[in-house]
Design a protein around this motif. Structure first.
Motif, PDB file in Angstrom:
ATOM      1  N   MET A   1      44.103  20.839  29.790  1.00 25.62           N
ATOM      2  CA  MET A   1      44.403  20.100  31.065  1.00 25.62           C
ATOM      3  C   MET A   1      42.961  20.013  30.204  1.00 25.62           C
ATOM      4  O   MET A   1      41.726  20.192  30.391  1.00 25.62           O
ATOM      5  N   ILE A   2      42.846  18.367  30.834  1.00 22.09           N
ATOM      6  CA  ILE A   2      40.924  17.889  30.907  1.00 22.09           C
ATOM      7  C   ILE A   2      40.633  17.506  32.100  1.00 22.09           C
ATOM      8  O   ILE A   2      41.746  17.227  33.009  1.00 22.09           O
TER       9      ILE A   2
ATOM     10  N   GLU B   1      32.914  15.743  36.316  1.00 23.39           N
ATOM     11  CA  GLU B   1      32.316  16.171  37.663  1.00 23.39           C
ATOM     12  C   GLU B   1      32.669  17.168  37.970  1.00 23.39           C
ATOM     13  O   GLU B   1      32.482  18.546  38.250  1.00 23.39           O
ATOM     14  N   GLU B   2      33.949  17.431  37.842  1.00 28.26           N
ATOM     15  CA  GLU B   2      34.648  18.796  37.582  1.00 28.26           C
ATOM     16  C   GLU B   2      34.195  19.930  36.711  1.00 28.26           C
ATOM     17  O   GLU B   2      33.453  20.805  36.948  1.00 28.26           O
ATOM     18  N   TYR B   3      33.994  19.299  35.466  1.00 25.44           N
ATOM     19  CA  TYR B   3      33.396  20.540  34.288  1.00 25.44           C
ATOM     20  C   TYR B   3      31.776  21.255  34.804  1.00 25.44           C
ATOM     21  O   TYR B   3      31.918  22.092  34.858  1.00 25.44           O
ATOM     22  N   ALA B   4      31.308  20.349  35.474  1.00 24.91           N
ATOM     23  CA  ALA B   4      29.830  20.142  36.423  1.00 24.91           C
ATOM     24  C   ALA B   4      30.013  21.485  36.930  1.00 24.91           C
ATOM     25  O   ALA B   4      29.276  22.084  37.267  1.00 24.91           O
ATOM     26  N   ASP B   5      31.056  21.386  37.972  1.00 25.19           N
ATOM     27  CA  ASP B   5      31.431  21.842  39.053  1.00 25.19           C
ATOM     28  C   ASP B   5      32.107  23.600  38.628  1.00 25.19           C
ATOM     29  O   ASP B   5      31.498  24.698  39.210  1.00 25.19           O
ATOM     30  N   ILE B   6      32.818  23.418  38.067  1.00 23.90           N
ATOM     31  CA  ILE B   6      33.447  24.695  37.000  1.00 23.90           C
ATOM     32  C   ILE B   6      31.897  25.702  36.188  1.00 23.90           C
ATOM     33  O   ILE B   6      31.985  27.070  36.822  1.00 23.90           O
TER      34      ILE B   6
ATOM     35  N   GLU C   1      36.608  35.443  36.684  1.00 22.18           N
ATOM     36  CA  GLU C   1      37.989  35.513  37.940  1.00 22.18           C
ATOM     37  C   GLU C   1      36.644  35.333  39.177  1.00 22.18           C
ATOM     38  O   GLU C   1      37.800  34.280  40.154  1.00 22.18           O
ATOM     39  N   ALA C   2      36.151  35.587  39.234  1.00 24.36           N
ATOM     40  CA  ALA C   2      35.235  35.861  40.848  1.00 24.36           C
ATOM     41  C   ALA C   2      35.247  34.034  40.222  1.00 24.36           C
ATOM     42  O   ALA C   2      35.035  33.573  42.216  1.00 24.36           O
ATOM     43  N   ALA C   3      35.027  33.784  39.526  1.00 26.09           N
ATOM     44  CA  ALA C   3      34.490  32.032  39.540  1.00 26.09           C
ATOM     45  C   ALA C   3      35.451  31.821  40.454  1.00 26.09           C
ATOM     46  O   ALA C   3      35.651  30.088  40.430  1.00 26.09           O
ATOM     47  N   VAL C   4      37.277  31.610  39.447  1.00 30.04           N
ATOM     48  CA  VAL C   4      38.306  31.199  39.885  1.00 30.04           C
ATOM     49  C   VAL C   4      39.208  31.212  41.552  1.00 30.04           C
ATOM     50  O   VAL C   4      38.360  30.159  42.281  1.00 30.04           O
ATOM     51  N   ARG C   5      37.906  32.290  41.919  1.00 28.97           N
ATOM     52  CA  ARG C   5      38.762  32.315  43.041  1.00 28.97           C
ATOM     53  C   ARG C   5      37.438  31.581  44.207  1.00 28.97           C
ATOM     54  O   ARG C   5      37.187  30.921  45.873  1.00 28.97           O
ATOM     55  N   GLU C   6      36.088  31.680  44.115  1.00 28.05           N
ATOM     56  CA  GLU C   6      34.809  30.947  44.597  1.00 28.05           C
ATOM     57  C   GLU C   6      35.099  29.362  44.639  1.00 28.05           C
ATOM     58  O   GLU C   6      35.544  28.972  45.683  1.00 28.05           O
ATOM     59  N   TYR C   7      35.870  28.894  43.001  1.00 25.56           N
ATOM     60  CA  TYR C   7      36.240  27.662  42.874  1.00 25.56           C
ATOM     61  C   TYR C   7      37.112  27.197  44.068  1.00 25.56           C
ATOM     62  O   TYR C   7      37.549  26.087  44.674  1.00 25.56           O
ATOM     63  N   ARG C   8      38.679  27.601  43.692  1.00 26.57           N
ATOM     64  CA  ARG C   8      39.914  27.660  44.573  1.00 26.57           C
ATOM     65  C   ARG C   8      39.784  27.360  46.369  1.00 26.57           C
ATOM     66  O   ARG C   8      39.917  27.016  47.025  1.00 26.57           O
ATOM     67  N   ILE C   9      39.165  28.859  46.828  1.00 26.16           N
ATOM     68  CA  ILE C   9      39.125  29.072  47.425  1.00 26.16           C
ATOM     69  C   ILE C   9      37.542  28.205  48.948  1.00 26.16           C
ATOM     70  O   ILE C   9      38.046  27.908  49.920  1.00 26.16           O
ATOM     71  N   ARG C  10      36.846  28.701  48.185  1.00 32.40           N
ATOM     72  CA  ARG C  10      35.452  28.705  49.526  1.00 32.40           C
ATOM     73  C   ARG C  10      35.429  27.013  48.960  1.00 32.40           C
ATOM     74  O   ARG C  10      34.914  26.113  49.600  1.00 32.40           O
TER      75      ARG C  10
ATOM     76  N   ASN D   1      41.522  21.470  47.648  1.00 35.55           N
ATOM     77  CA  ASN D   1      41.887  20.546  47.250  1.00 35.55           C
ATOM     78  C   ASN D   1      42.305  20.021  45.967  1.00 35.55           C
ATOM     79  O   ASN D   1      42.800  18.900  45.492  1.00 35.55           O
ATOM     80  N   ARG D   2      41.531  20.687  45.569  1.00 31.57           N
ATOM     81  CA  ARG D   2      41.185  20.337  43.277  1.00 31.57           C
ATOM     82  C   ARG D   2      42.898  21.140  43.016  1.00 31.57           C
ATOM     83  O   ARG D   2      42.885  22.067  43.133  1.00 31.57           O
ATOM     84  N   ARG D   3      42.677  20.110  41.291  1.00 28.18           N
ATOM     85  CA  ARG D   3      43.366  21.146  40.311  1.00 28.18           C
ATOM     86  C   ARG D   3      42.767  22.565  40.459  1.00 28.18           C
ATOM     87  O   ARG D   3      41.045  22.220  40.294  1.00 28.18           O
ATOM     88  N   LEU D   4      43.757  23.743  40.227  1.00 31.00           N
ATOM     89  CA  LEU D   4      42.806  24.576  39.884  1.00 31.00           C
ATOM     90  C   LEU D   4      42.427  25.111  38.194  1.00 31.00           C
ATOM     91  O   LEU D   4      43.407  25.551  37.473  1.00 31.00           O
ATOM     92  N   PRO D   5      41.394  25.563  37.427  1.00 35.89           N
ATOM     93  CA  PRO D   5      41.447  25.584  36.463  1.00 35.89           C
ATOM     94  C   PRO D   5      41.748  27.225  35.945  1.00 35.89           C
ATOM     95  O   PRO D   5      41.458  27.998  37.449  1.00 35.89           O
ATOM     96  N   SER D   6      41.956  27.560  35.344  1.00 37.09           N
ATOM     97  CA  SER D   6      42.304  29.142  34.710  1.00 37.09           C
ATOM     98  C   SER D   6      40.206  29.746  34.380  1.00 37.09           C
ATOM     99  O   SER D   6      39.806  29.129  34.635  1.00 37.09           O
ATOM    100  N   ALA D   7      41.268  31.239  34.086  1.00 30.06           N
ATOM    101  CA  ALA D   7      39.866  31.233  33.942  1.00 30.06           C
ATOM    102  C   ALA D   7      39.094  31.916  33.281  1.00 30.06           C
ATOM    103  O   ALA D   7      37.713  31.507  32.167  1.00 30.06           O
ATOM    104  N   GLN D   8      39.929  31.302  31.763  1.00 26.40           N
ATOM    105  CA  GLN D   8      39.593  30.923  30.610  1.00 26.40           C
ATOM    106  C   GLN D   8      38.793  29.392  30.075  1.00 26.40           C
ATOM    107  O   GLN D   8      38.134  29.393  29.545  1.00 26.40           O
ATOM    108  N   VAL D   9      38.909  28.813  31.340  1.00 26.24           N
ATOM    109  CA  VAL D   9      38.527  27.568  31.424  1.00 26.24           C
ATOM    110  C   VAL D   9      36.851  27.353  31.731  1.00 26.24           C
ATOM    111  O   VAL D   9      35.909  26.989  31.010  1.00 26.24           O
ATOM    112  N   PHE D  10      36.716  27.976  32.382  1.00 30.42           N
ATOM    113  CA  PHE D  10      34.964  28.677  33.475  1.00 30.42           C
ATOM    114  C   PHE D  10      34.788  29.506  31.627  1.00 30.42           C
ATOM    115  O   PHE D  10      33.606  29.281  31.659  1.00 30.42           O
TER     116      PHE D  10
END
Length: 135
Positions: free
Chosen positions: A1-2, A6-11, A23-32, A36-45
């Motif tokens: 997934m590309i 801006e999304e990569y900078a936020d990731i 794993e914590a970064a996925v939760r921070e990104y998704r929940i807080r 409303n964005r698509r969710l990258p996997s932990a591996q993407v981070f």
């Protein structure tokens, strides 16, 4: 997934905010931060962070690949300038570059690989001999 730049900078920011815990970064990104964005996997981070470390802010693997392709392109063109009778197969073996890349480079530079075309030597009496054989 590309993702967008801006999304990569936020990731990358979330990954650093969570001290490198993907794993914590996925939760921070998704929940807080970005529910409303698509969710990258932990591996993407972790890969985004690793690419930043390896290639810097403005660069990525494609810059190095382009540099290598330019070097290969120069080697291919030099080889065919030095020996216009070189075949694509022989050039591929000599330069250790795929035949398709050699043909693509030649086509893009309006050049052609050498193709052996056997031709019979013609002598002054040849046309008469051919007419006599057909009868």
């Amino acid at each position: 997934m590309i993702f967008t730049n801006e999304e990569y900078a936020d990731i990358h920011f979330c990954y650093g905010f969570c001290d490198g815990n993907a794993e914590a970064a996925v939760r921070e990104y998704r929940i807080r931060r970005y529910p409303n964005r698509r969710l990258p996997s932990a591996q993407v981070f972790s890969r985004t962070h690793q690419n930043f470390r390896n290639y810097g802010l403005g660069g990525n693997v494609d810059h190095n690949r382009n540099r290598q392709n330019n070097n290969n392109q120069n080697r291919i063109l030099r080889a065919f300038d030095n020996n216009p009778r070189l075949s694509s197969r022989r050039a591929a073996n000599q330069l250790q570059i795929s035949k398709s890349q050699i043909l693509r480079t030649l086509r893009n530079n309006h050049k052609h690989a050498y193709h052996l075309q056997p031709v019979h030597h013609l002598h002054p009496g040849d046309p008469e001999q051919r007419r006599n054989k057909k009868k």
